[in-house]
Design a protein around this motif. Structure first.
Motif, PDB file in Angstrom:
ATOM      1  N   SER A 177       0.625  -0.793  -0.250  1.00  0.00           N
ATOM      2  CA  SER A 177      -0.007  -0.223   0.246  1.00  0.00           C
ATOM      3  C   SER A 177       1.032   1.351   0.006  1.00  0.00           C
ATOM      4  O   SER A 177       0.214   2.495  -0.671  1.00  0.00           O
ATOM      5  CB  SER A 177      -1.624   0.120   1.253  1.00  0.00           C
ATOM      6  N   VAL A 178       1.574   1.118   1.220  1.00  0.00           N
ATOM      7  CA  VAL A 178       2.912   2.336   1.089  1.00  0.00           C
ATOM      8  C   VAL A 178       3.726   2.779  -0.041  1.00  0.00           C
ATOM      9  O   VAL A 178       3.729   3.427  -1.543  1.00  0.00           O
ATOM     10  CB  VAL A 178       3.437   2.335   2.071  1.00  0.00           C
ATOM     11  N   MET A 179       4.350   1.538  -0.722  1.00  0.00           N
ATOM     12  CA  MET A 179       5.091   1.553  -1.730  1.00  0.00           C
ATOM     13  C   MET A 179       3.751   2.112  -3.184  1.00  0.00           C
ATOM     14  O   MET A 179       4.098   2.599  -3.742  1.00  0.00           O
ATOM     15  CB  MET A 179       5.382   0.202  -2.042  1.00  0.00           C
ATOM     16  N   ASN A 180       2.697   1.928  -3.035  1.00  0.00           N
ATOM     17  CA  ASN A 180       1.813   1.736  -3.933  1.00  0.00           C
ATOM     18  C   ASN A 180       1.374   3.623  -4.340  1.00  0.00           C
ATOM     19  O   ASN A 180       1.921   4.190  -5.508  1.00  0.00           O
ATOM     20  CB  ASN A 180       0.762   1.018  -4.295  1.00  0.00           C
ATOM     21  N   VAL A 181       1.289   4.097  -3.225  1.00  0.00           N
ATOM     22  CA  VAL A 181       1.591   5.745  -2.763  1.00  0.00           C
ATOM     23  C   VAL A 181       2.584   6.287  -3.455  1.00  0.00           C
ATOM     24  O   VAL A 181       2.365   7.169  -4.279  1.00  0.00           O
ATOM     25  CB  VAL A 181       0.794   5.914  -1.457  1.00  0.00           C
ATOM     26  N   ILE A 182       3.412   5.868  -2.994  1.00  0.00           N
ATOM     27  CA  ILE A 182       5.261   6.267  -3.339  1.00  0.00           C
ATOM     28  C   ILE A 182       5.504   6.717  -5.063  1.00  0.00           C
ATOM     29  O   ILE A 182       5.963   7.537  -5.094  1.00  0.00           O
ATOM     30  CB  ILE A 182       6.180   5.666  -2.624  1.00  0.00           C
ATOM     31  N   ASN A 183       4.953   5.314  -5.456  1.00  0.00           N
ATOM     32  CA  ASN A 183       5.235   5.453  -7.124  1.00  0.00           C
ATOM     33  C   ASN A 183       5.067   6.081  -7.281  1.00  0.00           C
ATOM     34  O   ASN A 183       4.906   6.483  -8.924  1.00  0.00           O
ATOM     35  CB  ASN A 183       5.278   3.744  -7.655  1.00  0.00           C
ATOM     36  N   ASN A 184       2.874   6.690  -7.490  1.00  0.00           N
ATOM     37  CA  ASN A 184       2.326   7.017  -8.049  1.00  0.00           C
ATOM     38  C   ASN A 184       2.962   8.402  -7.829  1.00  0.00           C
ATOM     39  O   ASN A 184       1.985   9.372  -8.875  1.00  0.00           O
ATOM     40  CB  ASN A 184       0.820   7.246  -7.208  1.00  0.00           C
ATOM     41  N   VAL A 185       3.321   9.259  -6.622  1.00  0.00           N
ATOM     42  CA  VAL A 185       3.658  10.578  -6.512  1.00  0.00           C
ATOM     43  C   VAL A 185       4.567  10.543  -7.380  1.00  0.00           C
ATOM     44  O   VAL A 185       4.796  12.644  -8.527  1.00  0.00           O
ATOM     45  CB  VAL A 185       4.637  10.671  -5.508  1.00  0.00           C
ATOM     46  N   THR A 186       5.947   9.515  -8.014  1.00  0.00           N
ATOM     47  CA  THR A 186       6.496   9.807  -9.612  1.00  0.00           C
ATOM     48  C   THR A 186       5.758   9.643 -10.378  1.00  0.00           C
ATOM     49  O   THR A 186       6.103  10.840 -11.649  1.00  0.00           O
ATOM     50  CB  THR A 186       7.378   8.777  -9.073  1.00  0.00           C
ATOM     51  N   MET A 187       4.759   8.796 -10.387  1.00  0.00           N
ATOM     52  CA  MET A 187       4.004   8.989 -12.202  1.00  0.00           C
ATOM     53  C   MET A 187       3.556  10.041 -12.452  1.00  0.00           C
ATOM     54  O   MET A 187       3.153  10.809 -13.662  1.00  0.00           O
ATOM     55  CB  MET A 187       3.492   7.779 -11.792  1.00  0.00           C
TER      56      MET A 187
END
Length: 370
Positions: A177-187
């Motif tokens: 869950s946390v890593m998905n949020v972090i990846n979406n910040v970049t994308m």
């Protein structure tokens, strides 16, 4: 540079984004439904793995081993013959095939070291990786209990005291869950900023802006702060509402410190979006560039696999990517509760990389307007 002009140009970008339902839907989906479903879809443990047993010993110990594979980790074991094993594995009917040799129990009691063969269908990566350990642990436990109960020689019990730090439940949902949020910040920051610039070109409003008393720096800053603000707010709401509220994932560190790092990261990635949009002549070209840039950023930055498992040259090259430092910082704060004394190197590098990316993008943007 006039702050009032930058503000009004940024408000114009926000109004343009609101009138684009596709981008608005993408933002909402990426930080809500995508985070929730990906966290829930990741299998936390082995589940309903298909296993077959070739019992050539037919002893109490072999039957005891066969009865120890229980649901929901394994399906009911299929008792097959040795001739059927290869055929069933070739057909994909079994993920695991356990072959217990003849005289297994008697050889064990006699002090010999009999061997049990475990065949694994390694094309089913998730089950093959975790399930092999489950099978080995189950067989070892049953054999050890049998030996202690049926032989005079007892080996001293050694208990392993396991302390899982930062994720005591070994819940993979916390990571996903946390890593998905972090990846979406970049994308999303790259996509939104690049799309905003290309939309100006396609609608012909860049030429209108150039005849007004505004500078390229003001135009670029307006896109950076407006698109960055959207992703910034979406990230904070996603962490609070979806991750903490709906998924009940604990956040150990300071959200304020994390959001400061996110703001620095957004400065770098929004500038990267403008640089890509400057290189691309149209939206299809921008989409192709995104695939060439986003995939290496996401895979090689440590978001998917630990950086330590990558070749050293890849680790060194990826230090130039802002999301490498952002992920290190985010994991330290959100997972391990680290403070400023721990993550200041990542904040320092994020600041430096953001400034370099911004200057590079501004120069390219100015050249594209000539």
């Amino acid at each position: 540079m006039r702050p009032g002009t930058i503000f009004h140009l940024g408000v114009k970008e926000l109004r343009g984004l609101v009138r684009d339902p596709i981008l608005v839907g993408l933002i909402v989906y990426a930080f809500t439904i995508a985070v929730y479903t990906e966290a829930r879809a990741v299998p936390e443990t082995l589940n309903n793995a298909a296993i077959a047993i070739v019992d050539e010993d037919n002893s109490p110990l072999s039957r005891r081993i066969g009865d120890s594979f229980l649901t929901p980790y394994f399906n009911q074991p299929s008792m097959i013959t040795a001739n059927e094993m290869d055929e069933r594995m070739d057909a994909g009917a079994d993920t695991f095939a356990l072959d217990i040799p003849p005289n297994f129990q008697s050889d064990l009691i006699a002090g010999k070291a009999p061997v049990i063969q475990l065949n694994v269908d390694a094309t089913r990566m998730t089950q093959a990786f975790s399930g092999s350990g489950y099978v080995q642990s189950i067989v070892t436990t049953e054999v050890s209990d049998f030996v202690r109960a049926n032989t005079a020689t007892r080996t001293p019990d050694v208990e392993l005291a396991l302390r899982s730090r930062f994720n005591p439940e070994l819940n993979q949902m916390w990571f996903a869950s946390v890593m998905n949020v972090i990846n979406n910040v970049t994308m999303l920051s790259i996509i939104l900023t690049g799309t905003a610039l290309i939309r100006e070109r396609e609608h012909g409003t860049v030429e209108h802006l150039l005849v007004m008393p505004v500078t390229p720096l003001e135009i670029m800053l307006s896109k950076v702060w407006s698109m960055g603000l959207i992703v910034f707010c979406a990230t904070l709401l996603s962490l609070v509402i979806v991750v903490q509220g709906m998924l009940h994932v604990p956040i150990e560190g300071s959200l304020t410190l994390f959001m400061v790092g996110a703001a620095l990261h957004l400065l770098a990635t929004t500038a990267m979006g403008i640089a890509l949009a400057t290189l691309a002549g149209s939206m299809p070209q921008f989409g192709l560039l995104l695939m060439l840039v986003l995939l290496p950023l996401q895979i090689l930055s440590g978001a998917t696999t630990p950086r330590e498992s990558m070749p050293e040259i890849i680790q060194t090259i990826m230090l130039a990517a802002p999301n490498t430092h952002f992920i290190l910082m985010a994991q330290a704060i959100l997972y391990r509760g680290a403070g400023l004394s721990v993550v200041w190197p990542q904040l320092f590098w994020l600041t430096g990389i953001a400034m370099i990316f911004f200057i590079f993008s501004l120069r390219g943007f100015r050249r594209s307007l000539k």
